[in-house]
Design a protein around this motif. Structure first.
Motif, PDB file in Angstrom:
ATOM      1  N   SER A  91       3.811  -7.326 -15.529  1.00  0.00           N
ATOM      2  CA  SER A  91       2.718  -6.428 -15.951  1.00  0.00           C
ATOM      3  C   SER A  91       1.966  -5.730 -14.633  1.00  0.00           C
ATOM      4  O   SER A  91       1.865  -4.689 -14.457  1.00  0.00           O
ATOM      5  CB  SER A  91       1.611  -7.131 -16.755  1.00  0.00           C
ATOM      6  N   VAL A  92       2.001  -6.651 -13.648  1.00  0.00           N
ATOM      7  CA  VAL A  92       1.583  -6.375 -12.326  1.00  0.00           C
ATOM      8  C   VAL A  92       2.357  -5.415 -11.582  1.00  0.00           C
ATOM      9  O   VAL A  92       2.075  -4.119 -11.149  1.00  0.00           O
ATOM     10  CB  VAL A  92       1.263  -7.451 -11.172  1.00  0.00           C
ATOM     11  N   SER A  93       3.928  -5.572 -11.759  1.00  0.00           N
ATOM     12  CA  SER A  93       4.804  -4.547 -11.162  1.00  0.00           C
ATOM     13  C   SER A  93       4.614  -3.065 -11.815  1.00  0.00           C
ATOM     14  O   SER A  93       4.655  -2.208 -11.100  1.00  0.00           O
ATOM     15  CB  SER A  93       6.160  -5.193 -11.463  1.00  0.00           C
ATOM     16  N   VAL A  94       4.573  -3.305 -13.190  1.00  0.00           N
ATOM     17  CA  VAL A  94       4.642  -1.858 -13.786  1.00  0.00           C
ATOM     18  C   VAL A  94       3.215  -0.976 -13.447  1.00  0.00           C
ATOM     19  O   VAL A  94       3.492   0.033 -13.145  1.00  0.00           O
ATOM     20  CB  VAL A  94       4.559  -2.361 -15.272  1.00  0.00           C
ATOM     21  N   GLY A  95       2.161  -1.873 -13.409  1.00  0.00           N
ATOM     22  CA  GLY A  95       0.911  -1.378 -12.871  1.00  0.00           C
ATOM     23  C   GLY A  95       1.135  -0.649 -11.597  1.00  0.00           C
ATOM     24  O   GLY A  95       0.566   0.338 -11.172  1.00  0.00           O
ATOM     25  N   LEU A  96       1.768  -1.340 -10.750  1.00  0.00           N
ATOM     26  CA  LEU A  96       2.176  -0.880  -9.530  1.00  0.00           C
ATOM     27  C   LEU A  96       3.060   0.446  -9.420  1.00  0.00           C
ATOM     28  O   LEU A  96       2.472   1.334  -8.379  1.00  0.00           O
ATOM     29  CB  LEU A  96       2.638  -1.895  -8.358  1.00  0.00           C
ATOM     30  N   TYR A  97       3.658   0.344 -10.111  1.00  0.00           N
ATOM     31  CA  TYR A  97       4.600   1.680 -10.287  1.00  0.00           C
ATOM     32  C   TYR A  97       4.099   2.703 -10.873  1.00  0.00           C
ATOM     33  O   TYR A  97       3.942   3.926 -10.426  1.00  0.00           O
ATOM     34  CB  TYR A  97       5.931   1.491 -11.240  1.00  0.00           C
ATOM     35  N   ILE A  98       3.057   2.575 -11.735  1.00  0.00           N
ATOM     36  CA  ILE A  98       2.172   3.532 -12.232  1.00  0.00           C
ATOM     37  C   ILE A  98       1.169   4.170 -11.259  1.00  0.00           C
ATOM     38  O   ILE A  98       1.035   5.277 -11.116  1.00  0.00           O
ATOM     39  CB  ILE A  98       1.607   3.169 -13.655  1.00  0.00           C
ATOM     40  N   MET A  99       0.749   3.192 -10.638  1.00  0.00           N
ATOM     41  CA  MET A  99      -0.318   3.383  -9.572  1.00  0.00           C
ATOM     42  C   MET A  99       0.264   4.031  -8.347  1.00  0.00           C
ATOM     43  O   MET A  99      -0.489   5.236  -7.908  1.00  0.00           O
ATOM     44  CB  MET A  99      -1.013   2.098  -8.996  1.00  0.00           C
ATOM     45  N   SER A 100       1.524   4.043  -8.132  1.00  0.00           N
ATOM     46  CA  SER A 100       2.223   4.929  -6.893  1.00  0.00           C
ATOM     47  C   SER A 100       2.228   6.186  -7.386  1.00  0.00           C
ATOM     48  O   SER A 100       2.086   7.062  -6.289  1.00  0.00           O
ATOM     49  CB  SER A 100       3.740   4.090  -6.916  1.00  0.00           C
ATOM     50  N   VAL A 101       2.586   6.492  -8.615  1.00  0.00           N
ATOM     51  CA  VAL A 101       2.567   8.040  -8.854  1.00  0.00           C
ATOM     52  C   VAL A 101       1.210   8.390  -8.929  1.00  0.00           C
ATOM     53  O   VAL A 101       1.048   9.588  -8.558  1.00  0.00           O
ATOM     54  CB  VAL A 101       3.253   8.004 -10.508  1.00  0.00           C
ATOM     55  N   VAL A 102       0.228   7.918  -9.352  1.00  0.00           N
ATOM     56  CA  VAL A 102      -1.005   8.390  -9.236  1.00  0.00           C
ATOM     57  C   VAL A 102      -1.545   8.329  -8.018  1.00  0.00           C
ATOM     58  O   VAL A 102      -2.282   9.521  -7.527  1.00  0.00           O
ATOM     59  CB  VAL A 102      -2.107   7.372 -10.042  1.00  0.00           C
ATOM     60  N   VAL A 103      -1.350   7.694  -7.018  1.00  0.00           N
ATOM     61  CA  VAL A 103      -1.678   7.712  -5.593  1.00  0.00           C
ATOM     62  C   VAL A 103      -1.136   9.131  -5.106  1.00  0.00           C
ATOM     63  O   VAL A 103      -1.573   9.701  -4.477  1.00  0.00           O
ATOM     64  CB  VAL A 103      -1.054   6.389  -4.796  1.00  0.00           C
ATOM     65  N   LEU A 104       0.263   9.172  -5.305  1.00  0.00           N
ATOM     66  CA  LEU A 104       0.873  10.420  -4.813  1.00  0.00           C
ATOM     67  C   LEU A 104       0.296  11.773  -5.163  1.00  0.00           C
ATOM     68  O   LEU A 104       0.059  12.694  -4.452  1.00  0.00           O
ATOM     69  CB  LEU A 104       2.438  10.402  -5.345  1.00  0.00           C
ATOM     70  N   LEU A 105      -0.207  11.750  -6.553  1.00  0.00           N
ATOM     71  CA  LEU A 105      -0.684  12.733  -7.149  1.00  0.00           C
ATOM     72  C   LEU A 105      -2.149  13.268  -6.608  1.00  0.00           C
ATOM     73  O   LEU A 105      -2.459  14.201  -6.100  1.00  0.00           O
ATOM     74  CB  LEU A 105      -0.656  12.875  -8.625  1.00  0.00           C
ATOM     75  N   ILE A 106      -2.704  12.043  -6.343  1.00  0.00           N
ATOM     76  CA  ILE A 106      -4.128  12.276  -5.749  1.00  0.00           C
ATOM     77  C   ILE A 106      -4.245  12.726  -4.283  1.00  0.00           C
ATOM     78  O   ILE A 106      -4.930  13.471  -3.929  1.00  0.00           O
ATOM     79  CB  ILE A 106      -5.052  10.988  -5.871  1.00  0.00           C
ATOM     80  N   PHE A 107      -3.305  11.928  -3.611  1.00  0.00           N
ATOM     81  CA  PHE A 107      -3.315  12.177  -2.157  1.00  0.00           C
ATOM     82  C   PHE A 107      -2.911  13.738  -1.852  1.00  0.00           C
ATOM     83  O   PHE A 107      -3.035  14.331  -1.063  1.00  0.00           O
ATOM     84  CB  PHE A 107      -2.496  11.290  -1.416  1.00  0.00           C
ATOM     85  N   ASN A 108      -1.834  14.117  -2.822  1.00  0.00           N
ATOM     86  CA  ASN A 108      -1.318  15.492  -2.700  1.00  0.00           C
ATOM     87  C   ASN A 108      -2.163  16.578  -3.106  1.00  0.00           C
ATOM     88  O   ASN A 108      -2.457  17.616  -2.327  1.00  0.00           O
ATOM     89  CB  ASN A 108       0.241  15.774  -3.362  1.00  0.00           C
ATOM     90  N   GLU A 109      -2.823  16.364  -4.402  1.00  0.00           N
ATOM     91  CA  GLU A 109      -3.384  17.355  -5.229  1.00  0.00           C
ATOM     92  C   GLU A 109      -5.240  17.376  -4.556  1.00  0.00           C
ATOM     93  O   GLU A 109      -5.645  18.655  -4.725  1.00  0.00           O
ATOM     94  CB  GLU A 109      -3.412  17.348  -6.505  1.00  0.00           C
ATOM     95  N   VAL A 110      -5.583  16.182  -4.372  1.00  0.00           N
ATOM     96  CA  VAL A 110      -6.835  15.891  -4.259  1.00  0.00           C
ATOM     97  C   VAL A 110      -7.316  16.129  -2.562  1.00  0.00           C
ATOM     98  O   VAL A 110      -8.307  16.811  -2.290  1.00  0.00           O
ATOM     99  CB  VAL A 110      -7.482  14.922  -4.973  1.00  0.00           C
TER     100      VAL A 110
END
Length: 222
Positions: A91-110
């Motif tokens: 569960s933690v691993s899947v959460g980290l994978y999802i978070m990594s994509v969110v982090v990428l989008l936030i850092f790039n777009e925001v």
């Protein structure tokens, strides 16, 4: 003589629960006995001698049947704890994978952070998640046989087989999570949504290669 072996195994498993898993274990044990019997016959023993040798070396089947009733050849409470730990790690691993994509989008777009930095951060998070999954698969307890009887050898083999299945499952999960991450990265970076779906076909091919690799390794070991 093979039929005689089968009848003896059927008798030994008479008290076993009538479940699909019990049937599979019975057939796997019978297969091991037949292989052992054929090896003994090939080495020069008579069919009767080989049969007696195989049957005398089976060991305590009652313990194996008890393990079936507990739903595993290992301690039931230990299995439950292991499942809870495994579920938490995954569960933690899947959460980290999802978070990594969110982090990428936030850092790039925001925050308009340099793509190299944001992608590197995403890959770092993915690496942590991957490490957790690999650790979870590799740290599973292995059954240590108590003696050299066929039942104990069978338990050890079954434990190893289950561990390998879990490892394959974890590797495939990692591959698909990486494929999903790459899909979003490529699609957002280059805007090629109409073509980036092809990566899922590549993922399916990679999954087949992984399965084939383990099958070939098993074949070589035999």
């Amino acid at each position: 003589m093979i039929e005689k072996l089968r009848k003896n195994v059927e008798d030994l498993f008479e008290a076993a629960p009538k479940t699909h898993r019990a049937y599979e274990l019975k057939e796997e044990l019978l297969s091991n006995l037949i292989d052992k019997y054929n090896d003994l016959v090939s080495s020069g023993k008579s069919e009767e001698e080989a049969f007696k040798s195989v049957m005398s070396g089976i060991g305590d089947v009652d313990e194996l049947i008890k393990g079936l009733k507990d739903q595993d050849v290992l301690n039931y409470e230990e299995i439950q704890k292991r499942r809870e730990k495994s579920a938490l790690v995954l569960s933690v691993s899947v959460g980290l994978y999802i978070m990594s994509v969110v982090v990428l989008l936030i850092f790039n777009e925001v925050f308009q952070v340099n793509e190299v930095i944001s992608v590197s951060l995403m890959l770092t998070i993915d690496a942590i998640a991957t490490g957790l999954i690999i650790y979870n698969a590799a740290s599973r307890s292995k059954y240590i046989k108590a003696d050299d009887t066929l039942v104990e050898e069978f338990k050890e083999w079954k434990s190893t087989t289950n561990k390998e299945k879990e490892l394959i499952k974890s590797i495939k999960s990692i591959v698909w999570l990486i494929i999903l991450a790459l899909y979003f990265i490529i699609s957002f970076t280059f805007g090629i949504w109409a073509f980036s779906w092809v990566i899922f076909i590549i993922g399916a091919a990679v999954e087949k290669v992984i399965t084939l690799s383990f099958e070939l390794r098993k074949y070589k070991n035999e």
